[in-house]
Write an enzyme that holds these catalytic residues in place. Sequence first.
Site, PDB file in Angstrom:
ATOM      1  N   CYS A  17       0.676  -1.175  -0.045  1.00 21.36           N
ATOM      2  CA  CYS A  17       0.041  -0.110  -0.025  1.00 21.36           C
ATOM      3  C   CYS A  17       0.880   1.247  -0.002  1.00 21.36           C
ATOM      4  O   CYS A  17       1.995   1.128   0.201  1.00 21.36           O
ATOM      5  CB  CYS A  17      -0.852   0.071   1.193  1.00 21.36           C
ATOM      6  SG  CYS A  17      -1.850  -1.485   1.590  1.00 21.36           S
ATOM      7  N   ARG A  42       1.599   1.883  -5.916  1.00 25.92           N
ATOM      8  CA  ARG A  42       1.740   0.595  -4.907  1.00 25.92           C
ATOM      9  C   ARG A  42       0.398   0.049  -4.298  1.00 25.92           C
ATOM     10  O   ARG A  42       0.516  -1.144  -3.879  1.00 25.92           O
ATOM     11  CB  ARG A  42       2.275   1.306  -3.527  1.00 25.92           C
ATOM     12  CG  ARG A  42       3.411   2.035  -3.671  1.00 25.92           C
ATOM     13  CD  ARG A  42       3.933   2.736  -2.290  1.00 25.92           C
ATOM     14  NE  ARG A  42       4.278   1.645  -1.391  1.00 25.92           N
ATOM     15  CZ  ARG A  42       5.335   1.214  -1.226  1.00 25.92           C
ATOM     16  NH1 ARG A  42       6.310   1.421  -1.990  1.00 25.92           N
ATOM     17  NH2 ARG A  42       5.747   0.298  -0.321  1.00 25.92           N
ATOM     18  N   TRP A  90      -3.792  -1.880  -1.701  1.00 24.17           N
ATOM     19  CA  TRP A  90      -3.677  -3.042  -2.450  1.00 24.17           C
ATOM     20  C   TRP A  90      -4.229  -4.264  -1.461  1.00 24.17           C
ATOM     21  O   TRP A  90      -3.233  -4.643  -0.628  1.00 24.17           O
ATOM     22  CB  TRP A  90      -2.263  -3.299  -3.122  1.00 24.17           C
ATOM     23  CG  TRP A  90      -2.328  -4.422  -4.071  1.00 24.17           C
ATOM     24  CD1 TRP A  90      -2.618  -4.252  -5.433  1.00 24.17           C
ATOM     25  CD2 TRP A  90      -2.240  -5.806  -3.800  1.00 24.17           C
ATOM     26  NE1 TRP A  90      -2.390  -5.584  -6.165  1.00 24.17           N
ATOM     27  CE2 TRP A  90      -2.199  -6.331  -5.150  1.00 24.17           C
ATOM     28  CE3 TRP A  90      -1.745  -6.569  -2.728  1.00 24.17           C
ATOM     29  CZ2 TRP A  90      -1.683  -7.896  -5.317  1.00 24.17           C
ATOM     30  CZ3 TRP A  90      -1.424  -7.862  -2.762  1.00 24.17           C
ATOM     31  CH2 TRP A  90      -1.543  -8.537  -4.109  1.00 24.17           C
ATOM     32  N   ASN A 116       0.547   0.365   6.433  1.00 26.58           N
ATOM     33  CA  ASN A 116       0.868  -0.413   5.211  1.00 26.58           C
ATOM     34  C   ASN A 116       1.645  -1.712   5.630  1.00 26.58           C
ATOM     35  O   ASN A 116       2.687  -1.498   6.492  1.00 26.58           O
ATOM     36  CB  ASN A 116       1.860   0.068   4.208  1.00 26.58           C
ATOM     37  CG  ASN A 116       2.536  -0.505   3.285  1.00 26.58           C
ATOM     38  OD1 ASN A 116       1.999  -1.662   2.952  1.00 26.58           O
ATOM     39  ND2 ASN A 116       3.784  -0.069   2.903  1.00 26.58           N
ATOM     40  N   GLY A 117       1.088  -3.029   5.661  1.00 20.36           N
ATOM     41  CA  GLY A 117       1.534  -4.133   6.383  1.00 20.36           C
ATOM     42  C   GLY A 117       0.496  -4.988   6.766  1.00 20.36           C
ATOM     43  O   GLY A 117      -0.635  -4.793   6.494  1.00 20.36           O
ATOM     44  N   GLU A 503       9.671 -12.276 -21.954  1.00 22.33           N
ATOM     45  CA  GLU A 503       9.480 -10.895 -21.574  1.00 22.33           C
ATOM     46  C   GLU A 503       8.472 -10.186 -22.415  1.00 22.33           C
ATOM     47  O   GLU A 503       7.701  -9.655 -21.820  1.00 22.33           O
ATOM     48  CB  GLU A 503      10.781 -10.083 -21.323  1.00 22.33           C
ATOM     49  CG  GLU A 503      10.632  -8.784 -21.027  1.00 22.33           C
ATOM     50  CD  GLU A 503      10.165  -8.449 -19.749  1.00 22.33           C
ATOM     51  OE1 GLU A 503       9.837  -9.273 -18.856  1.00 22.33           O
ATOM     52  OE2 GLU A 503       9.978  -7.448 -19.403  1.00 22.33           O
ATOM     53  N   LYS A 507       4.781  -8.826 -20.977  1.00 17.08           N
ATOM     54  CA  LYS A 507       4.455  -7.343 -21.195  1.00 17.08           C
ATOM     55  C   LYS A 507       3.038  -7.415 -21.743  1.00 17.08           C
ATOM     56  O   LYS A 507       2.329  -6.506 -21.288  1.00 17.08           O
ATOM     57  CB  LYS A 507       5.457  -6.670 -22.143  1.00 17.08           C
ATOM     58  CG  LYS A 507       6.624  -6.116 -21.444  1.00 17.08           C
ATOM     59  CD  LYS A 507       6.756  -5.240 -20.400  1.00 17.08           C
ATOM     60  CE  LYS A 507       6.581  -5.876 -19.252  1.00 17.08           C
ATOM     61  NZ  LYS A 507       7.587  -6.242 -18.444  1.00 17.08           N
ATOM     62  N   GLU A 510       0.336  -8.616 -19.142  1.00 18.62           N
ATOM     63  CA  GLU A 510       0.038  -7.850 -18.086  1.00 18.62           C
ATOM     64  C   GLU A 510      -0.632  -6.630 -18.350  1.00 18.62           C
ATOM     65  O   GLU A 510      -1.444  -6.322 -17.327  1.00 18.62           O
ATOM     66  CB  GLU A 510       1.280  -7.729 -17.022  1.00 18.62           C
ATOM     67  CG  GLU A 510       2.357  -6.868 -17.772  1.00 18.62           C
ATOM     68  CD  GLU A 510       3.662  -6.824 -16.783  1.00 18.62           C
ATOM     69  OE1 GLU A 510       3.564  -6.588 -15.527  1.00 18.62           O
ATOM     70  OE2 GLU A 510       4.743  -6.511 -17.255  1.00 18.62           O
ATOM     71  N   HIS A 526       7.198 -28.987 -30.691  1.00 23.24           N
ATOM     72  CA  HIS A 526       6.972 -30.009 -29.689  1.00 23.24           C
ATOM     73  C   HIS A 526       5.413 -29.706 -28.938  1.00 23.24           C
ATOM     74  O   HIS A 526       5.320 -30.193 -27.703  1.00 23.24           O
ATOM     75  CB  HIS A 526       7.935 -30.115 -28.660  1.00 23.24           C
ATOM     76  CG  HIS A 526       9.439 -30.384 -29.316  1.00 23.24           C
ATOM     77  ND1 HIS A 526       9.630 -31.787 -29.743  1.00 23.24           N
ATOM     78  CD2 HIS A 526      10.398 -29.620 -29.619  1.00 23.24           C
ATOM     79  CE1 HIS A 526      10.820 -31.792 -30.105  1.00 23.24           C
ATOM     80  NE2 HIS A 526      11.324 -30.639 -29.995  1.00 23.24           N
ATOM     81  N   LYS A 625       3.116  -2.621  -7.991  1.00 19.88           N
ATOM     82  CA  LYS A 625       4.586  -2.401  -8.592  1.00 19.88           C
ATOM     83  C   LYS A 625       5.512  -3.254  -7.610  1.00 19.88           C
ATOM     84  O   LYS A 625       6.214  -3.713  -8.281  1.00 19.88           O
ATOM     85  CB  LYS A 625       5.006  -0.886  -8.418  1.00 19.88           C
ATOM     86  CG  LYS A 625       6.105  -0.588  -8.969  1.00 19.88           C
ATOM     87  CD  LYS A 625       6.325  -0.874 -10.483  1.00 19.88           C
ATOM     88  CE  LYS A 625       7.861  -0.727 -11.181  1.00 19.88           C
ATOM     89  NZ  LYS A 625       7.800  -1.244 -12.280  1.00 19.88           N
TER      90      LYS A 625
HETATM   91  C1  F6R Z   1       6.644  -7.172 -15.077  1.00 21.30           C
HETATM   92  C2  F6R Z   1       6.702  -6.813 -13.537  1.00 21.30           C
HETATM   93  C3  F6R Z   1       6.977  -7.785 -12.325  1.00 21.30           C
HETATM   94  C4  F6R Z   1       8.287  -7.414 -11.608  1.00 21.30           C
HETATM   95  C5  F6R Z   1       8.227  -8.771 -10.659  1.00 21.30           C
HETATM   96  C6  F6R Z   1       9.538  -8.620  -9.826  1.00 21.30           C
HETATM   97  O1  F6R Z   1       6.235  -6.061 -15.706  1.00 21.30           O
HETATM   98  O2  F6R Z   1       7.045  -5.757 -13.424  1.00 21.30           O
HETATM   99  O3  F6R Z   1       7.170  -9.285 -13.120  1.00 21.30           O
HETATM  100  O4  F6R Z   1       9.384  -7.774 -12.404  1.00 21.30           O
HETATM  101  O5  F6R Z   1       7.230  -8.624  -9.725  1.00 21.30           O
HETATM  102  O6  F6R Z   1       9.772  -7.271  -9.394  1.00 21.30           O
HETATM  103  P1  F6R Z   1      11.156  -6.658  -8.647  1.00 21.30           P
HETATM  104  O7  F6R Z   1      12.047  -6.473  -9.715  1.00 21.30           O
HETATM  105  O8  F6R Z   1      10.793  -5.226  -7.938  1.00 21.30           O
HETATM  106  O9  F6R Z   1      11.635  -7.675  -7.688  1.00 21.30           O
END
Ligand code: F6R
Length: 630
Positions: A17, A42, A90, A116-117, A503, A507, A510, A526, A625
């Site tokens: 949060c 967050r 969140w 937050n926690g 990757e 992208k 998500e 396969h 994030k």
């Molecule tokens: C994808 C994304 C997540 C983070 C993952 C790890 O775009 O942002 O998959 O890469 O949650 O986060 P960090 O790098 O902060 O440990």
Amino acid sequence: MLVLFILHTNTKNKFMCGIVGYIGQREAYPIVIEGLKRLEYRGYDSAGIALYDGTNLKVCKTKGKVSDLEKRSEEEITTIGNIGIGHTRWATHGVPNDVNSHPHVSNSGNLVIIHNGIIENYESLKKELITRGYSFKSETDTEVLINLIEDVQKQEGVKLGKAVQIALNQVIGAYAIAVFDKNRPDEVVVARLGSPLAIGIGENEFFIASDASPFLEYTKNAIYLEDEELAIIHLNKEIKIRKIQDDSLVDPYIQELQINLEQIEKNGFDHFMLKEIHEQPKAITDTYRGRLLRNEAIIKMAGVEDNMKKFLNANRIIIVACGTSWHAGLVAEYIFEDLARIPVEVEYASEFRYRNPIITEKDVVIAISQSGETADTLAAIKLAKSKGAFVFGVCNVVGSSIARESDAGAYTHAGPEIGVASTKAFTTQITVLTLIALRLARAKGTISSSDFRTHMLELELIPKKVEQALKSDKLIAEIADIYKNSRNCLYLGRGYNFPVALEGALKLKEISYIHAEGYPAAEMKHGPIALIDENMPIVVIATKKGHYEKVVSNIQEIKSRKGKIIGIVTEGDEQVRALADHVIEVPETLESLSPLITTIPLQLLSYHIAVLLGKNVDQPRNLAKSVTVE
Ligand code: F6R
């Protein structure tokens, strides 16, 4: 450089949060609301604010985003307080709704909290408080905590700071909290364990936030609370910081922030993600600057130099990470094995920590994390350390938990990444990992001096080549328009570009919510080839240096099954152009550095598809994030 000290957090689960607070001479409302907008990355399930003017307390909260809170506040907020706290949530348990949103107020109506926690023993505390006559409106642990503080205040007859301290000594869990008492309108008490908390220090005014972004335009002086610290912020008095457990006084360490406002604003871009995609040339340059010294033909990284023996004597390197950072780890596996000839294993941090892995003192564990707060990666580090392994962190956020928990490390210098989908963190992580691999290869003698120089030279050219790749933006937007309504998408790559395919797929998933899978191109036959028909777009990374001819054969196989081919090709390529439905050209580079370039069109493709579909690019549904929950 990473700070080489150990952070003692015993937390397992945490909410993700954002918290903001203000106490001073200005109106708190605009500061708190704008601060919440900056912290919305967050979490954005619900939001709330509490304002106090010394007489009237107004709490306004709602399910939804900060913009919903703003609308509601327009009708409900009548108080212009000089003290205010706000929260953006969140939820991990308990549905996001108005009642569960923060701030929470104690039974007497005097104490107000944002948190937050998670308080793990909240149920037993709640039962105890109920027997003492307390009642609860929400399902949250936070409402339990604020009433516990109130109960301590009543029982012990102590001031707010002391009551918070006594209460926190009874809780098990994680927290970053801000609390005020209507009877003490010149004071806010904050504390942290396992969740970040920064205090901005202005002239007779103070700011509180999960990170410094909410107060950057007001002050550059900040204190980052350490775990198990509590601060009493009193107008007209010096900040007092104490250890929660033993009450010892801590000297406040005020640091000057190096981030500026520009870095955390959109600067004319429609979205943070787009801004961050375009920032990559600079971010990569910032990441190798001062480390790659081409004229002297050396790579200098203090964390590696100081621990060279550990790296050189390592039986193997184990990379732990999650999500996009895990993909950067996969790229690093190719680079380390290829250049430095050190065996590498890449592990999902979440699996690693729970499968009783074999770790010895001769292992080097590299933990990769943009936020430096990912709970699984943090736990994996602790496990590795407990087995005697040397842990090297690659983080973007300075002073983050993973940076501090690691034995040594290197920061990426990507600058703040605010878009939830990671972009510049990925390319800067690869940059750091390439520098480490090159340095180790040199030390081990597994790279010739001419190859070493070629790599350095080429790495220095990458930012220009990324700029070049970004010029395909318009073409990519047109391709995005053609495929925006696809239900599935495949991404294929080989060698160094296999992790890029993963990757690219992540992208797209998500931010556009289109199902996508990444595969090593040769694995297609396969299984996944069964999915291919005229409705399936397939993005194939087919640059000249990466098993080109083999990938061309894979493209032929797709074409015979009528799949739609979007080829990521080297400038001037004719062969794939003749086969593919679309090609996006990227500048040529060394195979080992190609992920830094080939990933750019994939980022732009998912960005444009999501925008065309009207999705919330910077705040995709269900995500946040920093994933500070298991
Ligand atoms: C994808 C994304 C997540 C983070 C993952 C790890 O775009 O942002 O998959 O890469 O949650 O986060 P960090 O790098 O902060 O440990």
